[in-house]
Motif scaffolding. Structure first.
Motif, PDB file in Angstrom:
ATOM      1  N   VAL A   1       0.291 -11.223  -0.506  1.00 61.13           N
ATOM      2  CA  VAL A   1       1.640 -10.989   0.034  1.00 61.13           C
ATOM      3  C   VAL A   1       1.680 -10.164   1.313  1.00 61.13           C
ATOM      4  CG1 VAL A   1       2.652 -11.190  -2.284  1.00 61.13           C
ATOM      5  CG2 VAL A   1       2.092  -8.905  -1.362  1.00 61.13           C
TER       6      VAL A   1
ATOM      7  N   ASP B   1       5.604 -12.156  -4.806  1.00 60.26           N
ATOM      8  CA  ASP B   1       5.585 -11.295  -5.983  1.00 60.26           C
ATOM      9  C   ASP B   1       6.458 -11.908  -7.074  1.00 60.26           C
ATOM     10  OD1 ASP B   1       5.697  -8.209  -4.078  1.00 60.26           O
ATOM     11  OD2 ASP B   1       4.002  -9.249  -4.995  1.00 60.26           O
TER      12      ASP B   1
ATOM     13  N   LYS C   1       1.392  -3.989 -10.166  1.00 60.08           N
ATOM     14  CA  LYS C   1       2.106  -5.222 -10.528  1.00 60.08           C
ATOM     15  C   LYS C   1       1.586  -5.886 -11.806  1.00 60.08           C
ATOM     16  CE  LYS C   1       3.515  -5.819  -5.791  1.00 60.08           C
ATOM     17  NZ  LYS C   1       3.319  -6.421  -4.479  1.00 60.08           N
TER      18      LYS C   1
ATOM     19  N   ARG D   1      13.317   0.962  -2.733  1.00 57.83           N
ATOM     20  CA  ARG D   1      12.578  -0.210  -3.184  1.00 57.83           C
ATOM     21  C   ARG D   1      11.229   0.188  -3.738  1.00 57.83           C
ATOM     22  NH1 ARG D   1       7.295  -2.690  -2.227  1.00 57.83           N
ATOM     23  NH2 ARG D   1       7.445  -4.606  -3.354  1.00 57.83           N
TER      24      ARG D   1
ATOM     25  N   GLN E   1       7.660  -1.394  -6.283  1.00 61.45           N
ATOM     26  CA  GLN E   1       6.972  -2.515  -6.912  1.00 61.45           C
ATOM     27  C   GLN E   1       7.358  -2.547  -8.401  1.00 61.45           C
ATOM     28  OE1 GLN E   1       2.623  -2.351  -5.300  1.00 61.45           O
ATOM     29  NE2 GLN E   1       3.498  -0.311  -5.163  1.00 61.45           N
TER      30      GLN E   1
ATOM     31  N   PHE F   1       7.802  -7.877  -2.254  1.00 60.66           N
ATOM     32  CA  PHE F   1       7.406  -7.287  -0.971  1.00 60.66           C
ATOM     33  C   PHE F   1       7.994  -8.072   0.199  1.00 60.66           C
ATOM     34  CE2 PHE F   1       5.035  -4.504   1.567  1.00 60.66           C
ATOM     35  CZ  PHE F   1       4.260  -5.179   2.477  1.00 60.66           C
TER      36      PHE F   1
ATOM     37  N   ASN G   1       1.130  -1.303   5.735  1.00 57.97           N
ATOM     38  CA  ASN G   1       2.192  -2.213   5.287  1.00 57.97           C
ATOM     39  C   ASN G   1       3.501  -1.909   5.999  1.00 57.97           C
ATOM     40  OD1 ASN G   1       0.528  -3.612   3.607  1.00 57.97           O
ATOM     41  ND2 ASN G   1       1.320  -2.761   1.698  1.00 57.97           N
TER      42      ASN G   1
ATOM     43  N   ILE H   1      -1.753   2.667  -2.803  1.00 53.98           N
ATOM     44  CA  ILE H   1      -1.729   1.209  -2.964  1.00 53.98           C
ATOM     45  C   ILE H   1      -3.190   0.799  -3.095  1.00 53.98           C
ATOM     46  CG2 ILE H   1      -1.322  -1.021  -1.860  1.00 53.98           C
ATOM     47  CD1 ILE H   1       1.314  -0.153  -2.554  1.00 53.98           C
TER      48      ILE H   1
ATOM     49  N   TYR I   1      -5.740  -2.421  -4.797  1.00 53.90           N
ATOM     50  CA  TYR I   1      -5.656  -3.816  -5.212  1.00 53.90           C
ATOM     51  C   TYR I   1      -6.704  -4.159  -6.261  1.00 53.90           C
ATOM     52  CZ  TYR I   1      -3.118  -4.017  -0.801  1.00 53.90           C
ATOM     53  OH  TYR I   1      -2.228  -3.767   0.225  1.00 53.90           O
TER      54      TYR I   1
HETATM   55  C1  LMR Z   1       4.038  -3.725  -2.239  1.00 53.40           C
HETATM   56  O1  LMR Z   1       4.618  -4.586  -2.922  1.00 53.40           O
HETATM   57  O2  LMR Z   1       4.604  -2.771  -1.686  1.00 53.40           O
HETATM   58  C2  LMR Z   1       2.546  -3.846  -2.048  1.00 53.40           C
HETATM   59  O3  LMR Z   1       1.949  -4.053  -3.259  1.00 53.40           O
HETATM   60  C3  LMR Z   1       2.211  -5.000  -1.170  1.00 53.40           C
HETATM   61  C4  LMR Z   1       0.713  -5.120  -1.009  1.00 53.40           C
HETATM   62  O4  LMR Z   1       0.141  -6.061  -1.567  1.00 53.40           O
HETATM   63  O5  LMR Z   1       0.150  -4.234  -0.363  1.00 53.40           O
END
Ligand code: LMR
Length: 334
Positions: A34, A73, A94, A170, A172, A193, A214, A235, A237
């Motif tokens: 994303v 997302d 997430k 906002r 996640q 996102f 981001n 953040i 992953y």
């Molecule tokens: C977000 O939704 O803010 C982040 O997870 C997006 C991302 O993948 O860095």
């Protein structure tokens, strides 16, 4: 030659040709994510593609779909479980909707002071344990990729918890992050996102939290006047694959892809900090967002307000997992 054996010969030859042609077909990995290309994850996904295709000499083709172009997302996890896409790298924030709430231990505010503490968890037993919890969901965990530490942004100066009161923020899809926002007296809004920029622009939400990479690559600096360097969370992953697809790969291919993933992971984690530092410089240069550096007292007020989220979510993330993480990072609540 009798016509029947002639037909059998033709059929046999055709079949052999067809299966040879099929065997020539590359194995396709659709890799959806994303974020923008010009980010730690965007670059690491492209690097994985390059290594995987080179090292398998074209027997594997990786199609990378950035910026929610294939799935956004809320869609991508199901697409992975269905096998419509083979690989993802979602934020660890997430996995709650998938039923693997323990990943939200990463979302606890101020649990990590720096990347080396974070790596003790991602590269240690907790990181492995969390991946094991994905197996029953038809998902295999391959690696953890860094992005960076999050900062709050808004259209008014935000320094202490009282400044957040009543703001729509906002987040996640994580309950821990929901509690984080509530602990500041603000209102959490879970949102994909890909929808954040517009929601900030139209005022559907007042603010949000992101690492600079981001924040800048999604042009949020154009619609947010202040960025407070709170560094209150990460953040991170989880690079994941469809388990049936991954286990079904020819063994030599899987080994080569594991090597490519290992090198892409090193690359991702090597570039993450600089990507965010460069993005912050770009935000400063663009001059549309004022950077707020918190004084120690302001940071302590933020920590004091946000530490309550840990206790509230002890059972959600799992007491054992939390205790292990606290031990790994030598966590001390100030
Ligand atoms: C977000 O939704 O803010 C982040 O997870 C997006 C991302 O993948 O860095």
């Amino acid at each position: 030659m009798k016509s029947r054996s002639y037909i059998a010969l033709i059929a046999g030859a055709t079949l052999a040709f067809a299966s040879a042609a099929l065997a020539q077909q590359p194995i396709v990995i659709k890799f959806s994510h994303v974020v923008a290309l010009d980010t730690p994850k965007g670059k690491a996904a492209e690097y994985f593609k390059k290594l995987a295709e080179e090292r398998t000499k074209g027997r594997v083709k990786v199609e990378v779909y950035p910026n929610s172009t294939l799935y956004k997302d809320g869609e991508e996890m199901e697409a992975l479980q269905l096998g419509s896409v083979q690989m993802l790298a979602p934020s660890v924030a997430k996995f709650g909707p998938l039923g693997v709430r323990e990943f939200e231990v990463f979302d606890l505010p101020y649990i990590f002071d720096d990347f080396s503490e974070l790596h003790k968890v991602t590269d240690g037993p907790v990181g492995k344990k969390l991946f094991q919890k994905l197996e029953t969901k038809g998902i295999v965990g391959l690696a953890y990729w860094d992005n960076g530490f999050k900062d709050f942004s808004a259209n008014k100066p935000i320094k202490v918890p009282a400044d957040y009161k009543g703001m729509k923020m906002r987040i996640q899809s994580s309950k821990v992050l929901g509690d984080e926002i509530k602990a500041l007296g603000a209102i959490p809004q879970v949102m994909a996102f890909s929808e954040v920029y517009q929601a900030l622009q139209t005022g559907v939400v007042d603010g949000t939290e992101n690492p600079p990479s981001n924040f800048y690559t999604q042009k949020m600096n154009e619609v947010q006047k202040y960025l407070a360097m709170t560094d209150h969370g990460v953040i991170e992953y989880a690079v994941i694959a469809n388990k049936k697809f991954w286990d079904g790969l020819p063994a030599d291919i899987r080994t080569t892809l594991e090597g490519a993933m290992k090198d892409a992971t090193k690359y991702a984690n090597d570039i993450a900090k600089k990507e965010n530092d460069d993005a912050l410089e770009a935000v400063k240069k663009a001059g549309k967002t004022q950077i707020i550096t918190l004084i120690p007292d302001e940071k302590n007020q933020m920590k004091k307000a946000l530490f309550a989220v840990h206790k509230e979510n002890e059972s959600r993330v799992g007491k054992d997992i939390l205790a292990e993480v606290y031990k790994e990072v030598d966590f001390k609540q100030q």
